[in-house]
Scaffold this motif. Sequence first.
Motif, PDB file in Angstrom:
ATOM      1  N   LEU A 324       0.837  -1.194   0.000  1.00 52.65           N
ATOM      2  CA  LEU A 324       0.000   0.000   0.000  1.00 52.65           C
ATOM      3  C   LEU A 324       0.876   1.250   0.000  1.00 52.65           C
ATOM      4  O   LEU A 324       1.886   1.306   0.711  1.00 52.65           O
ATOM      5  N   VAL A 325       0.483   2.247  -0.785  1.00 54.55           N
ATOM      6  CA  VAL A 325       1.174   3.531  -0.794  1.00 54.55           C
ATOM      7  C   VAL A 325       0.172   4.619  -0.442  1.00 54.55           C
ATOM      8  O   VAL A 325      -0.857   4.769  -1.104  1.00 54.55           O
ATOM      9  N   LEU A 326       0.459   5.373   0.616  1.00 50.35           N
ATOM     10  CA  LEU A 326      -0.402   6.468   1.039  1.00 50.35           C
ATOM     11  C   LEU A 326       0.064   7.774   0.400  1.00 50.35           C
ATOM     12  O   LEU A 326       1.267   8.069   0.384  1.00 50.35           O
ATOM     13  N   ILE A 327      -0.891   8.530  -0.111  1.00 43.71           N
ATOM     14  CA  ILE A 327      -0.587   9.769  -0.831  1.00 43.71           C
ATOM     15  C   ILE A 327      -1.376  10.915  -0.213  1.00 43.71           C
ATOM     16  O   ILE A 327      -2.609  10.947  -0.317  1.00 43.71           O
ATOM     17  N   PRO A 328      -0.725  11.862   0.452  1.00 43.45           N
ATOM     18  CA  PRO A 328      -1.442  13.020   1.020  1.00 43.45           C
ATOM     19  C   PRO A 328      -1.849  13.984  -0.093  1.00 43.45           C
ATOM     20  O   PRO A 328      -1.107  14.891  -0.458  1.00 43.45           O
ATOM     21  N   ILE A 329      -3.039  13.803  -0.629  1.00 46.75           N
ATOM     22  CA  ILE A 329      -3.454  14.444  -1.877  1.00 46.75           C
ATOM     23  C   ILE A 329      -4.019  15.851  -1.682  1.00 46.75           C
ATOM     24  O   ILE A 329      -4.185  16.589  -2.653  1.00 46.75           O
ATOM     25  N   ALA A 330      -4.342  16.242  -0.458  1.00 47.25           N
ATOM     26  CA  ALA A 330      -4.925  17.569  -0.238  1.00 47.25           C
ATOM     27  C   ALA A 330      -3.990  18.481   0.548  1.00 47.25           C
ATOM     28  O   ALA A 330      -4.389  19.566   0.958  1.00 47.25           O
ATOM     29  N   PHE A 331      -2.751  18.053   0.766  1.00 51.85           N
ATOM     30  CA  PHE A 331      -1.777  18.847   1.516  1.00 51.85           C
ATOM     31  C   PHE A 331      -0.633  19.250   0.594  1.00 51.85           C
ATOM     32  O   PHE A 331      -0.196  18.453  -0.242  1.00 51.85           O
ATOM     33  N   THR A 332      -0.121  20.464   0.758  1.00 53.21           N
ATOM     34  CA  THR A 332       0.978  20.910  -0.095  1.00 53.21           C
ATOM     35  C   THR A 332       2.330  20.882   0.615  1.00 53.21           C
ATOM     36  O   THR A 332       3.334  21.254   0.022  1.00 53.21           O
ATOM     37  N   SER A 333       2.352  20.448   1.869  1.00 53.29           N
ATOM     38  CA  SER A 333       3.621  20.295   2.577  1.00 53.29           C
ATOM     39  C   SER A 333       3.409  19.374   3.774  1.00 53.29           C
ATOM     40  O   SER A 333       2.276  19.056   4.140  1.00 53.29           O
ATOM     41  N   ASP A 334       4.498  18.957   4.372  1.00 54.17           N
ATOM     42  CA  ASP A 334       4.420  18.117   5.565  1.00 54.17           C
ATOM     43  C   ASP A 334       3.887  18.901   6.752  1.00 54.17           C
ATOM     44  O   ASP A 334       4.149  20.097   6.912  1.00 54.17           O
ATOM     45  N   HIS A 335       3.145  18.229   7.600  1.00 56.12           N
ATOM     46  CA  HIS A 335       2.689  18.769   8.871  1.00 56.12           C
ATOM     47  C   HIS A 335       2.251  17.598   9.736  1.00 56.12           C
ATOM     48  O   HIS A 335       2.589  16.448   9.438  1.00 56.12           O
ATOM     49  N   ILE A 336       1.519  17.852  10.806  1.00 60.36           N
ATOM     50  CA  ILE A 336       1.209  16.802  11.772  1.00 60.36           C
ATOM     51  C   ILE A 336       0.444  15.636  11.145  1.00 60.36           C
ATOM     52  O   ILE A 336       0.641  14.479  11.511  1.00 60.36           O
ATOM     53  N   GLU A 337      -0.428  15.927  10.166  1.00 60.93           N
ATOM     54  CA  GLU A 337      -1.224  14.859   9.558  1.00 60.93           C
ATOM     55  C   GLU A 337      -0.391  13.886   8.724  1.00 60.93           C
ATOM     56  O   GLU A 337      -0.775  12.733   8.545  1.00 60.93           O
TER      57      GLU A 337
END
Length: 417
Positions: A324-337
């Motif tokens: 499985l590969v998780l893709i943070p699709i609604a964030f434009t940078s790293d943060h707590i989520e």
Amino acid sequence: MALRQPLTQLSKRTLPSQFFRSTSIPAIHQHRSNLASISTPPVVNNGTNGKGTAIVFMNMGGPSTTADVGNFLSRLFADGDLIPLGRLQNYIGPLISRRRTPKIIKQYAAIGGGSPIRKWSELQSSEMCKLLDSISPSTAPHRPYVAFRYADPLTEEMYTKLLADGFGGGNGGRAVAFTQYPQYSCSTTGSSLNELWRWRGRLEGKGDVEGAIKWSVIDRWPTHPGLVEAFARNIEAKLQEYPPETRNNVVLLYSAHSLPMSVVNRGDPYPAEVAATVHAVNTRLGFKNPYRLVWQSQVGPSAWLGAQTSDTVENYIKKGQTDLVLIPIAFTSDHIETLYELDQEVIGETGLDSIKRVESLNGSEVFIKALADIAKTHLEENVACSQQMGLRCPGCVSEKCVESKKFFASQQKELTA
């Protein structure tokens, strides 16, 4: 925490992915970049009163240190646009924030003692403005600002700095509110714009004010080719970590911040716009891998949009699907989520090396070039906001939303005066 047609005037222009491959930008690593060395044409200030153009990056923000967590949560849970708690917001909000503060402090401590979102936002905005000076000399110099909704620098601080720098306050000047939520939601972009409208009224006056800042808004950009390309490249890079014989069977889990179903059911466009981004990225990837859109960061006992990311990962493992590969699709940078919720909770607790996360956009040169292209197109078209922004949700009853939208739409006559 945006469908391309007919969401925004930016939609009229579609650039092929090759556009983001043909012109090289020096690689960006952390805070170091060679973008400043790009040769820029002579600056011609057209309608900017010599000050240039202010580009304001709007985002939720995050506490830079663990000492800032309490104030961050207090502001967050007090915002009825983000977390609607009804008439008891002023009572329940502080109660929830106080109870959650110790737990959230531990989470920020686990990712280094604070959120990196300010660092990345300031880097992205400054590098984008340098590039924008080169490709849009008529609106240069472009001056970067950051306005967070719940953490420093707050909207009030940003607006005060604009005034100190000679924008508005009787001096006029041009500013662009550039949402860093690619997909529009009333709870995120809408909340930030409501706050901007509120402070404009407090610091410059309401209605038509001579010499006030001329505002326009980039309110969504969910399928911009550069955004899609940046996501696609990061996904392709992560897939290379799997054996060739199993690579196309890896499940892509696009994870976005969830919304309360009360917000979804009143007609918020966010779910559809996130889905549009997912479809655009998969189209660029050629639909080689199976995928799902999932949702994270649910807070409280009320119903939220699902399926939840954590539940999805757990259920797929039970079914024997562990690639499985998780893709943070609604964030434009790293943060707590991303750094804690996805990396340490969702992925870390599985103990499986076959479950991975795609790198966030952060300092991606392709992404920063996309930001510059979006801003350039917006400035060329000289529109106050997209037509879509003026349409209220079917179930909207917020008078604040009405007045905020009315104000930003009214800026069109200021831009064309």
